[in-house]
Motif scaffolding. Sequence first.
Motif, mmCIF file in Angstrom:
data_model
loop_
_atom_site.group_PDB
_atom_site.id
_atom_site.type_symbol
_atom_site.label_atom_id
_atom_site.label_comp_id
_atom_site.label_asym_id
_atom_site.label_seq_id
_atom_site.Cartn_x
_atom_site.Cartn_y
_atom_site.Cartn_z
ATOM 1 N N GLY A 9 8.117 -17.087 22.865
ATOM 2 C CA GLY A 9 7.393 -15.937 22.371
ATOM 3 C C GLY A 9 5.912 -16.273 22.303
ATOM 4 O O GLY A 9 5.519 -17.438 22.440
ATOM 5 N N TYR A 10 5.111 -15.259 22.095
ATOM 6 C CA TYR A 10 3.668 -15.497 22.026
ATOM 7 C C TYR A 10 3.304 -16.159 20.694
ATOM 8 O O TYR A 10 3.864 -15.848 19.647
ATOM 9 N N ASP A 11 2.347 -17.085 20.750
ATOM 10 C CA ASP A 11 1.804 -17.724 19.546
ATOM 11 C C ASP A 11 0.493 -18.411 19.934
ATOM 12 O O ASP A 11 0.077 -18.364 21.097
ATOM 13 N N ASP A 12 -0.127 -19.068 18.960
ATOM 14 C CA ASP A 12 -1.441 -19.652 19.225
ATOM 15 C C ASP A 12 -1.391 -20.963 20.011
ATOM 16 O O ASP A 12 -2.431 -21.531 20.341
ATOM 17 N N HIS A 13 -0.183 -21.450 20.350
ATOM 18 C CA HIS A 13 -0.113 -22.713 21.087
ATOM 19 C C HIS A 13 -0.652 -22.575 22.512
ATOM 20 O O HIS A 13 -1.113 -23.558 23.091
ATOM 21 N N PHE A 14 -0.627 -21.369 23.077
ATOM 22 C CA PHE A 14 -1.153 -21.207 24.440
ATOM 23 C C PHE A 14 -2.656 -21.478 24.479
ATOM 24 O O PHE A 14 -3.142 -22.170 25.386
ATOM 25 N N LYS A 15 -3.352 -20.960 23.509
ATOM 26 C CA LYS A 15 -4.795 -21.202 23.450
ATOM 27 C C LYS A 15 -5.080 -22.687 23.261
ATOM 28 O O LYS A 15 -5.984 -23.255 23.893
ATOM 29 N N LYS A 16 -4.311 -23.329 22.389
ATOM 30 C CA LYS A 16 -4.513 -24.754 22.127
ATOM 31 C C LYS A 16 -4.219 -25.600 23.369
ATOM 32 O O LYS A 16 -4.925 -26.574 23.649
ATOM 33 N N ILE A 17 -3.188 -25.229 24.117
ATOM 34 C CA ILE A 17 -2.861 -25.958 25.341
ATOM 35 C C ILE A 17 -3.958 -25.758 26.375
ATOM 36 O O ILE A 17 -4.360 -26.696 27.072
ATOM 37 N N GLY A 18 -4.462 -24.526 26.478
ATOM 38 C CA GLY A 18 -5.564 -24.251 27.402
ATOM 39 C C GLY A 18 -6.794 -25.073 27.067
ATOM 40 O O GLY A 18 -7.464 -25.600 27.965
ATOM 41 N N GLU A 19 -7.090 -25.185 25.785
ATOM 42 C CA GLU A 19 -8.249 -25.978 25.370
ATOM 43 C C GLU A 19 -8.024 -27.468 25.620
ATOM 44 O O GLU A 19 -8.956 -28.200 25.984
ATOM 45 N N GLU A 69 7.589 -16.817 31.424
ATOM 46 C CA GLU A 69 8.702 -15.876 31.358
ATOM 47 C C GLU A 69 8.207 -14.434 31.372
ATOM 48 O O GLU A 69 7.114 -14.115 30.891
ATOM 49 N N ASN A 70 9.049 -13.558 31.925
ATOM 50 C CA ASN A 70 8.721 -12.141 32.051
ATOM 51 C C ASN A 70 10.027 -11.375 32.139
ATOM 52 O O ASN A 70 10.532 -11.080 33.209
ATOM 53 N N GLY A 71 10.600 -11.075 30.988
ATOM 54 C CA GLY A 71 11.867 -10.354 30.993
ATOM 55 C C GLY A 71 12.791 -10.829 29.899
ATOM 56 O O GLY A 71 12.583 -11.881 29.286
ATOM 57 N N GLN A 72 13.835 -10.066 29.668
ATOM 58 C CA GLN A 72 14.834 -10.303 28.619
ATOM 59 C C GLN A 72 14.184 -10.186 27.241
ATOM 60 O O GLN A 72 14.499 -10.926 26.315
ATOM 61 N N TYR A 73 13.247 -9.248 27.143
ATOM 62 C CA TYR A 73 12.531 -9.036 25.892
ATOM 63 C C TYR A 73 13.129 -7.856 25.122
ATOM 64 O O TYR A 73 13.869 -7.021 25.654
ATOM 65 N N ASN A 74 12.771 -7.794 23.865
ATOM 66 C CA ASN A 74 13.204 -6.717 22.986
ATOM 67 C C ASN A 74 12.368 -6.837 21.710
ATOM 68 O O ASN A 74 12.113 -7.948 21.245
ATOM 69 N N LYS A 75 11.972 -5.730 21.153
ATOM 70 C CA LYS A 75 11.190 -5.779 19.921
ATOM 71 C C LYS A 75 11.960 -6.465 18.802
ATOM 72 O O LYS A 75 11.369 -7.022 17.873
ATOM 73 N N PHE A 111 8.295 -13.178 25.101
ATOM 74 C CA PHE A 111 7.137 -12.320 25.316
ATOM 75 C C PHE A 111 7.539 -10.852 25.380
ATOM 76 O O PHE A 111 8.508 -10.499 26.059
ATOM 77 N N LEU A 112 6.774 -10.001 24.739
ATOM 78 C CA LEU A 112 6.815 -8.578 25.033
ATOM 79 C C LEU A 112 5.890 -8.325 26.224
ATOM 80 O O LEU A 112 5.029 -9.159 26.546
ATOM 81 N N PRO A 113 6.058 -7.195 26.934
ATOM 82 C CA PRO A 113 5.213 -6.941 28.102
ATOM 83 C C PRO A 113 3.720 -7.081 27.786
ATOM 84 O O PRO A 113 3.235 -6.567 26.783
ATOM 85 N N GLY A 114 3.030 -7.803 28.638
ATOM 86 C CA GLY A 114 1.596 -8.014 28.481
ATOM 87 C C GLY A 114 1.231 -9.289 27.757
ATOM 88 O O GLY A 114 0.121 -9.818 27.944
ATOM 89 N N GLU A 115 2.130 -9.807 26.927
ATOM 90 C CA GLU A 115 1.809 -11.037 26.194
ATOM 91 C C GLU A 115 1.741 -12.244 27.132
ATOM 92 O O GLU A 115 0.998 -13.194 26.869
ATOM 93 N N ASN A 116 2.497 -12.193 28.228
ATOM 94 C CA ASN A 116 2.402 -13.290 29.197
ATOM 95 C C ASN A 116 1.047 -13.281 29.900
ATOM 96 O O ASN A 116 0.519 -14.339 30.250
ATOM 97 N N ILE A 117 0.470 -12.097 30.100
ATOM 98 C CA ILE A 117 -0.868 -12.017 30.689
ATOM 99 C C ILE A 117 -1.893 -12.618 29.719
ATOM 100 O O ILE A 117 -2.795 -13.355 30.124
ATOM 101 N N LYS A 118 -1.733 -12.307 28.451
ATOM 102 C CA LYS A 118 -2.616 -12.875 27.432
ATOM 103 C C LYS A 118 -2.486 -14.400 27.410
ATOM 104 O O LYS A 118 -3.492 -15.128 27.338
ATOM 105 N N PRO A 151 10.436 -5.480 33.857
ATOM 106 C CA PRO A 151 9.472 -6.575 33.682
ATOM 107 C C PRO A 151 8.458 -6.673 34.817
ATOM 108 O O PRO A 151 7.266 -6.886 34.568
ATOM 109 N N LEU A 152 8.907 -6.530 36.052
ATOM 110 C CA LEU A 152 7.989 -6.627 37.186
ATOM 111 C C LEU A 152 7.095 -5.395 37.291
ATOM 112 O O LEU A 152 5.913 -5.495 37.635
ATOM 113 N N GLN A 153 7.654 -4.234 36.961
ATOM 114 C CA GLN A 153 6.827 -3.023 36.948
ATOM 115 C C GLN A 153 5.728 -3.137 35.898
ATOM 116 O O GLN A 153 4.553 -2.836 36.160
#
Length: 371
Positions: free
Chosen positions: A262-272, A283-289, A296-303, A331-333
């Motif tokens: 899921g999305y969290d602040d570790h992506f930013k830390k890894i990037g840094e 990942e892109n799919g098998q999501y649900n609120k 990831f919810l749609p768009g969070e993988n782009i973030k 997911p692909l759409q």
Amino acid sequence: MKLLRRTLIFTLILAGLFSMTACFIMKQKKFGKTPSGERLERIKKSPNWRNGSFQNLNPTPQLAEDTSMPEIMFRFLFGKVEKKAPVHAFHFEKTDLRNLDPNQDTFIWMGHSSYYMQIDGKKILVDPVLSGYASPFSFTTKAFKGSDLYTAEDIPELDYLIITHDHWDHLDYNTVLKLFPKTKKIITGLGTGEHLELWGYNPKNMIELDWFESSDLGNGFKINAEPARHFSGRTFKRNQAIWASFVFESPNQRIYIGGDSGYDDHFKKIGEKYGSFDLAILENGQYNKDWRYIHFLPGENIKAMKELNAKRMIPVHNSKFALAVHPWNEPLQKITELNTENLRIITPKIGENVDWKDDEKVYEKWWEAYD
């Protein structure tokens, strides 16, 4: 009174038979084993191990606060979902992995989160589930028709088999058993090696890493384990092995292998921490609120891609198994619609030989042909 007694006896017999059957099933090797011995002692020393299990960096409910398991099960079992699986079978062309130029850098997606890579002469396979289903039982969670293009027999000798975590849709018992004889090294998160050792793989050839640990693979190659926001477990007992993302570094490339998160602040830390990535596989799919903290919810993988400073992204975790209640092609759409900044997001077909460094290649929206 006699009827009540007979009913009670019959109920107890049924309950006993059910318990014995369940016990027999759960003792099968494919369910794996919880860590023990020296491995368990190492786990207990991990800063990520608390109260008898591995923990995410930040509080992570399995289910969102505004839902409950009965609600989820009811929607999953009885809710109507259009296009949960493709109506027609896929027709993909299969790249012959055994006859690829060994010096060619390439990526071949096998559906869901299984993929083969060649990077600077090394042959790598990630999370192979090639038995046609993603569950303990072959009659459930079946692969979409035409998506199960590859078998373990198609895989060449591997330098590295990477397992991000032990869920059934990432670690397939039947597949890895067949791969063991042609795998030089297995790289995985701390604890998952207990399953692999039980199944017959030599622990001397395993690299088990906790978050923030690294292993020098020699000749300019290195593997680093980084956090993910997810969970683990092949039985009812969860989080006995750690779930991880991996950074694979070669003399010329740096690849982010996202696993499930899921999305969290570790992506930013890894990037840094690493500065940038030539490619991120997310990942892109098998999501649900209802489980928005662990996928990831749609768009969070782009973030996440942007925070990782990744030059390119390949989205996976879709188009093979229905593990959520969204349409199979959503997911692909969604990821193409939400890519408003025209980031380099590569969407290959299953089995396609991808030169992911070729930024001029245009990938067709192949899923629209199966709409």
